[in-house]
Each structure stands twice: as structure tokens, then as C-alpha cells.
Design a protein around this motif. Structure first.
Motif, PDB file in Angstrom:
ATOM      1  N   UNK A  68      -1.208  11.019   7.505  1.00 58.76           N
ATOM      2  CA  UNK A  68      -2.108   9.935   7.919  1.00 58.76           C
ATOM      3  C   UNK A  68      -1.528   8.568   7.531  1.00 58.76           C
ATOM      4  N   UNK A  69      -0.218   8.474   7.580  1.00 63.57           N
ATOM      5  CA  UNK A  69       0.459   7.246   7.135  1.00 63.57           C
ATOM      6  C   UNK A  69       0.041   6.028   7.965  1.00 63.57           C
ATOM      7  N   UNK A  70      -0.384   6.254   9.221  1.00 63.19           N
ATOM      8  CA  UNK A  70      -0.768   5.119  10.079  1.00 63.19           C
ATOM      9  C   UNK A  70      -2.278   4.828  10.018  1.00 63.19           C
ATOM     10  N   UNK A  71      -2.988   5.411   9.071  1.00 62.67           N
ATOM     11  CA  UNK A  71      -4.454   5.355   9.092  1.00 62.67           C
ATOM     12  C   UNK A  71      -5.050   3.955   8.916  1.00 62.67           C
ATOM     13  N   UNK A  72      -4.275   3.045   8.314  1.00 57.54           N
ATOM     14  CA  UNK A  72      -4.800   1.680   8.135  1.00 57.54           C
ATOM     15  C   UNK A  72      -4.481   0.790   9.327  1.00 57.54           C
ATOM     16  N   UNK A  73      -3.569   1.246  10.171  1.00 61.95           N
ATOM     17  CA  UNK A  73      -3.089   0.401  11.274  1.00 61.95           C
ATOM     18  C   UNK A  73      -3.819   0.776  12.556  1.00 61.95           C
ATOM     19  N   UNK A  74      -5.122   0.696  12.496  1.00 58.58           N
ATOM     20  CA  UNK A  74      -5.970   1.121  13.608  1.00 58.58           C
ATOM     21  C   UNK A  74      -6.478  -0.118  14.332  1.00 58.58           C
TER      22      UNK A  74
ATOM     23  N   UNK B 124     -10.692  22.926   3.599  1.00 57.89           N
ATOM     24  CA  UNK B 124     -10.144  22.434   2.325  1.00 57.89           C
ATOM     25  C   UNK B 124      -9.098  23.383   1.755  1.00 57.89           C
ATOM     26  N   UNK B 125      -9.322  24.681   1.928  1.00 58.91           N
ATOM     27  CA  UNK B 125      -8.398  25.653   1.324  1.00 58.91           C
ATOM     28  C   UNK B 125      -7.063  25.762   2.068  1.00 58.91           C
ATOM     29  N   UNK B 126      -6.916  25.012   3.158  1.00 57.76           N
ATOM     30  CA  UNK B 126      -5.631  25.035   3.864  1.00 57.76           C
ATOM     31  C   UNK B 126      -5.123  23.608   4.171  1.00 57.76           C
ATOM     32  N   UNK B 127      -5.693  22.619   3.476  1.00 57.79           N
ATOM     33  CA  UNK B 127      -5.406  21.229   3.866  1.00 57.79           C
ATOM     34  C   UNK B 127      -4.630  20.424   2.815  1.00 57.79           C
ATOM     35  N   UNK B 128      -3.598  19.736   3.316  1.00 60.76           N
ATOM     36  CA  UNK B 128      -2.856  18.738   2.531  1.00 60.76           C
ATOM     37  C   UNK B 128      -2.925  17.441   3.325  1.00 60.76           C
ATOM     38  N   UNK B 129      -3.321  16.344   2.692  1.00 56.36           N
ATOM     39  CA  UNK B 129      -3.360  15.050   3.391  1.00 56.36           C
ATOM     40  C   UNK B 129      -2.328  14.128   2.762  1.00 56.36           C
ATOM     41  N   UNK B 130      -1.576  13.439   3.621  1.00 55.95           N
ATOM     42  CA  UNK B 130      -0.542  12.527   3.104  1.00 55.95           C
ATOM     43  C   UNK B 130      -0.837  11.107   3.599  1.00 55.95           C
ATOM     44  N   UNK B 131      -0.826  10.164   2.660  1.00 59.92           N
ATOM     45  CA  UNK B 131      -1.038   8.751   3.005  1.00 59.92           C
ATOM     46  C   UNK B 131      -0.014   7.922   2.219  1.00 59.92           C
ATOM     47  N   UNK B 132       0.071   6.637   2.547  1.00 62.10           N
ATOM     48  CA  UNK B 132       1.044   5.790   1.841  1.00 62.10           C
ATOM     49  C   UNK B 132       0.704   4.316   2.028  1.00 62.10           C
ATOM     50  N   UNK B 133       1.172   3.511   1.078  1.00 63.22           N
ATOM     51  CA  UNK B 133       1.069   2.057   1.234  1.00 63.22           C
ATOM     52  C   UNK B 133       2.215   1.513   2.090  1.00 63.22           C
ATOM     53  N   UNK B 134       3.261   2.306   2.232  1.00 64.90           N
ATOM     54  CA  UNK B 134       4.524   1.781   2.752  1.00 64.90           C
ATOM     55  C   UNK B 134       4.449   1.262   4.179  1.00 64.90           C
ATOM     56  N   UNK B 135       3.813   2.029   5.066  1.00 61.27           N
ATOM     57  CA  UNK B 135       3.713   1.603   6.470  1.00 61.27           C
ATOM     58  C   UNK B 135       2.723   0.446   6.579  1.00 61.27           C
ATOM     59  N   UNK B 136       1.597   0.568   5.906  1.00 56.07           N
ATOM     60  CA  UNK B 136       0.528  -0.428   5.996  1.00 56.07           C
ATOM     61  C   UNK B 136       0.989  -1.806   5.539  1.00 56.07           C
ATOM     62  N   UNK B 137       1.756  -1.835   4.432  1.00 60.25           N
ATOM     63  CA  UNK B 137       2.087  -3.112   3.796  1.00 60.25           C
ATOM     64  C   UNK B 137       3.566  -3.504   3.967  1.00 60.25           C
ATOM     65  N   UNK B 138       4.286  -2.757   4.788  1.00 63.42           N
ATOM     66  CA  UNK B 138       5.699  -3.051   5.041  1.00 63.42           C
ATOM     67  C   UNK B 138       6.544  -3.024   3.770  1.00 63.42           C
ATOM     68  N   UNK B 139       6.393  -1.946   3.018  1.00 60.77           N
ATOM     69  CA  UNK B 139       7.187  -1.780   1.794  1.00 60.77           C
ATOM     70  C   UNK B 139       7.867  -0.402   1.805  1.00 60.77           C
ATOM     71  N   UNK B 140       8.383  -0.030   2.995  1.00 62.45           N
ATOM     72  CA  UNK B 140       8.944   1.326   3.150  1.00 62.45           C
ATOM     73  C   UNK B 140      10.104   1.583   2.198  1.00 62.45           C
TER      74      UNK B 140
END
Ligand SMILES: Cc1ncc(COP(=O)(O)O)c(C=O)c1O
Length: 389
Positions: free
Chosen positions: A201-207, A223-239
Motif C-alpha cells: 500500500x505504498x501509494x496509499x497517501x497519494x490518492x 487477518x491470519x493470512x495478511x501482511x500490509x506494507x506501507x512507507x513514508x518514502x513514496x509519499x514524501x519523496x525520500x526513497x
């Protein structure tokens, strides 16, 4: 700050400008870099201040006590996405390509099938292939320029060897913000075929304004099969800071992931943690609101100009700053529309086929640039395809 400021990035070791000539034959001196997914904007002042604080102190030792960092992530997910995250659910990886690779390592073995809905972000396929898993490409439906799921066809495609689904939500490329109904259908698909869902969900803030991202964690019964991935890097341009959040609620999955993190000796860099902590703040949130409004107008201008060229169609972005342009209507071979874009318009772009099945007639343009640059790109494309007007 102004998103209109043109900042010369040449010679700064940035892949987007400093590698474009080598890879695409488009010189950074007269070309425009519209490929790699980072932005031409400086991050908000709160991040600059955090880095400045480190520089002023001047000692760059090991990082300790990440409770403030974890609290910032929890605050952001709660206030921006309505998602309650417990600090203990969070792992810090070296970015989300690394997060994806870690999930492959923790939850699958060599030869297992890993499902992607294509066309999709190219690095997923790269790490799946490189780790000797079997890449399973499930092609989405392009319904009049908007991607849709093709669940019945994908059900028929499954062999029983598949163990994981890497979902891109919101979707890159094409910019779909999946609806709750679509996410529920994906969840049911994963259950039917017993797949671990890795939801990037790295693009979740860029909606884009008017659209709402639904975190996969909001979908019941997975829930028992879920991993969610997020980051500040794409949202704030700090890749370049290379930090990612891998968030796992289920204790069993969490233990398995943790075991691999320990075995590989993973620990984060302090610059990334300082920057991420500063980003997930009220000042960061205000900046993101301004950014998305600016990007939406860029997208409107880009789409209007590109769609005025007969045979070209730019998908309406619900999210991301990655315009996905279909050249099928020109009847040209890929080599020809790519040549016109690179050698004619002098624009470095991502080529469709790298995104997997269903992308042969596409090029991807990064429109996270000052408005004048986007306008220049549109003008150049109109000239390069002038004979079609
Ligand atoms: C869907 C998606 N995931 C991950 C990444 C890259 O993540 P990272 O830089 O954290 O490895 C990108 C970059 O464009 C992306 O689009």
C-alpha cells in the motif's frame, strides 16, 4: 514551499536523471526524466529539519529506542487511514521491495507459485523470479481504459501450487484505488486458493481528491493470512532513505517473519527512522494535502493534452503520479511509439512490457514534476505525434 520550483538533480547520483542517457539514450541536458517513481520536489521542511538535526549533531551511530518512530506510524495510520495499528505489529525493512522479498522468504519456498495482477510494478516479478518462485501472472481486464479484476478467469488459472498473492493497492500502474467490494473479492479469492496476501500500500497517501483508499486490513476474515506494507518514502519523496513498514497483526505470521529478519541480521539505518518519524506528523500531513492537490492538477493537464492526440489514451488516475498511456489506438508497433517518445519528444519513460502481461501498448510517465515540466512534456508529445492530429 512551491512545487513549481525547478530543481536541477543532474550529477546528484539520482538514478532518474543520471542514468537516463545510459538506459534510454535520452540526454539529461535536453531531455525530461519521467520514468523512476520519485518526485522532482523537496520533502517538507519537517523532514529537512530532522536531517539537519542529525548533521548538526554530527555523530551517526547505531539507532536505539524506536518507540517514537513506531508511535508516529500508528498515529499516521489511525488519523489518515482510520486503521488502528499496534506498535508491536511493525517491522522495519530496507524498503518495500526488500519487504516483498522478505515475505517470499518467510512464507513461501522455492518452486511455489506467487500471484500478481498484471500489469503491475515491475520489481515484484524481479524478486519473485530471482528467488526461484514461480511467477503467476493474472491479467486484469482493461475495461475502456480502467482496470478491473477478472476473478473467474483467475480462479480457473490456479493450479494449487500458488502460496502467495502480492497485491498492489492502490495499483501501479493505472492508478486504481480498489473499492471495498473489489478488495473483498480479492480476499475471497485468496481464501479459496489458500494464499498469503501481501498488500503493498505504498501509494496509499497519494490518492486523488474524491477517492478513498481502503486498507486491506479493513476486510473481514483475512487477518491470519495478511501482511500490509506501507512507507513514508513514496509519499514524501525520500526513497533514498530506504525504510519500509511491514505490518503484521497475526502472531503466527509475525513470528515467521521475525525469524527471517533475525536470521538475516536485518536492522534499519538511522537516517530513515529520523526522516520517517518527522514525516508522520501534522506538518507532514498538511504537506501531503497540498501535494495531492498539485498532482491532481498535473494529471488533469497531462491527460487533457495526451488524450487530444488521436490514438493515445492516458488512464484517469484515481491514485499515484504515474500516468499510464495506451498507444494501441495509433496502430503503431511498440518500437515506433517508444522511438517517437524517446528520440522525438526526448522523454525517458518506463516501457510497458516490464510491467508484465497486458502492457505491450503502454508507456508510463511520471508526472510528479513542476507544472511547467509537465506542460513541456505534453507539448513535446504533441509535436512527436503531430502527423496523427
Ligand atoms: C507498488 C510499489 N512498491 C514498492 C515500490 C518501491 O519501494 P521501495 O523503494 O521501498 O523498495 C514502488 C516504487 O515505485 C512501488 O510502486
Amino acid at each position: 514551499m512551491s512545487f513549481d520550483e525547478i530543481i536541477d538533480r543532474r550529477g546528484s547520483h539520482c538514478v532518474k536523471w543520471d542514468m537516463m542517457e545510459k538506459i534510454y539514450g535520452v540526454s539529461a541536458d535536453d531531455g525530461i526524466a519521467m520514468w523512476v517513481a520519485d518526485m522532482e520536489f523537496r520533502p517538507p521542511q519537517c523532514i529537512q529539519d530532522a536531517v539537519q538535526g542529525m548533521v548538526d549533531h554530527g555523530i551517526y551511530g547505531y539507532f536505539g529506542d524506536d518507540s517514537e518512530y513506531r508511535a508516529a506510524i500508528c498515529w499516521w495510520m489511525e488519523t489518515r487511514h482510520g486503521w488502528h495499528v499496534d506498535p508491536d505489529w511493525i517491522f522495519t525493512t530496507h524498503g518495500l521491495v526488500n519487504g516483498t522479498a522478505m515475505c517470499l522468504d518467510a512464507f513461501t519456498k522455492e518452486g511455489d507459485g506467487v500471484v500478481l495482477f498484471t500489469p503491475v510494478y515491475h520489481a515484484f516479478a524481479k524478486v519473485i523470479r530471482a528467488s526461484n518462485r514461480q511467477l503467476v501472472e493474472c491479467e486484469m481486464i482493461n475495461a475502456n481504459g480502467r482496470y478491473e479484476l477478472d476473478i473467474d478467469a483467475w480462479d480457473a488459472q490456479m493450479t494449487g501450487n500458488e502460496r502467495m498473492l502480492v497485491l498492489c493497492s492502490p495499483h501501479n500502474p493505472g492508478g486504481r484505488v480498489w473499492t471495498k467490494g473489489e478488495l473483498s473479492a480479492i480476499a475471497a479469492f485468496a481464501k479459496r486458493h489458500d494464499l498469503v496476501i501481501v498488500s503493498d500500500e505504498i501509494h496509499h497517501d497519494l490518492v486523488m481528491p474524491g477517492n478513498t483508499h481502503t486498507p486491506m486490513s479493513m476486510i473481514d476474515g483475512i487477518t491470519d493470512r495478511l501482511v500490509v506494507m506501507t512507507a513514508t518514502t513514496k509519499t514524501f519523496n525520500i526513497a533514498g532513505s530506504h525504510v519500509g513498514n511491514v505490518i503484521i497483526e497475526d502472531p503466527d505470521l509475525r513470528a515467521r517473519f521475525n525469524a527471517r529478519m533475525m536470521a538475516l541480521g536485518m536492522s534499519p539505518n538511522s537516517f530513515g527512522l529520523f526522516m520517517a518519524t518527522a514525516a508522520y506528523s501534522p506538518a507532514g500531513a498538511a504537506w501531503v494535502d497540498d501535494l495531492t492537490a498539485y498532482l491532481a492538477e498535473n494529471a488533469r493537464i497531462f491527460d487533457e493534452g495526451i488524450n487530444a492526440i488521436p490514438g493515445l489514451h492516458s488512464m484517469a488516475l484515481e491514485s499515484t503520479y504515474l500516468a499510464w498511456v495506451d498507444f494501441a489506438g495509433t496502430g503503431m508497433e511498440m518500437a515506433e511509439f517508444t522511438r517517437r517518445t524517446e528520440q522525438g519528444a526526448r522523454i525517458a519513460i518506463n516501457h510497458g512490457p516490464t510491467f508484465g502481461k497486458g502492457a505491450d501498448s503502454f508507456l508510463r510517465f511520471n508526472i510528479a514534476a513542476p507544472r511547467s515540466v509537465v506542460e513541456d512534456a505534453v507539448d513535446r508529445m504533441q509535436v512527436a505525434f503531430r502527423d496523427l492530429q
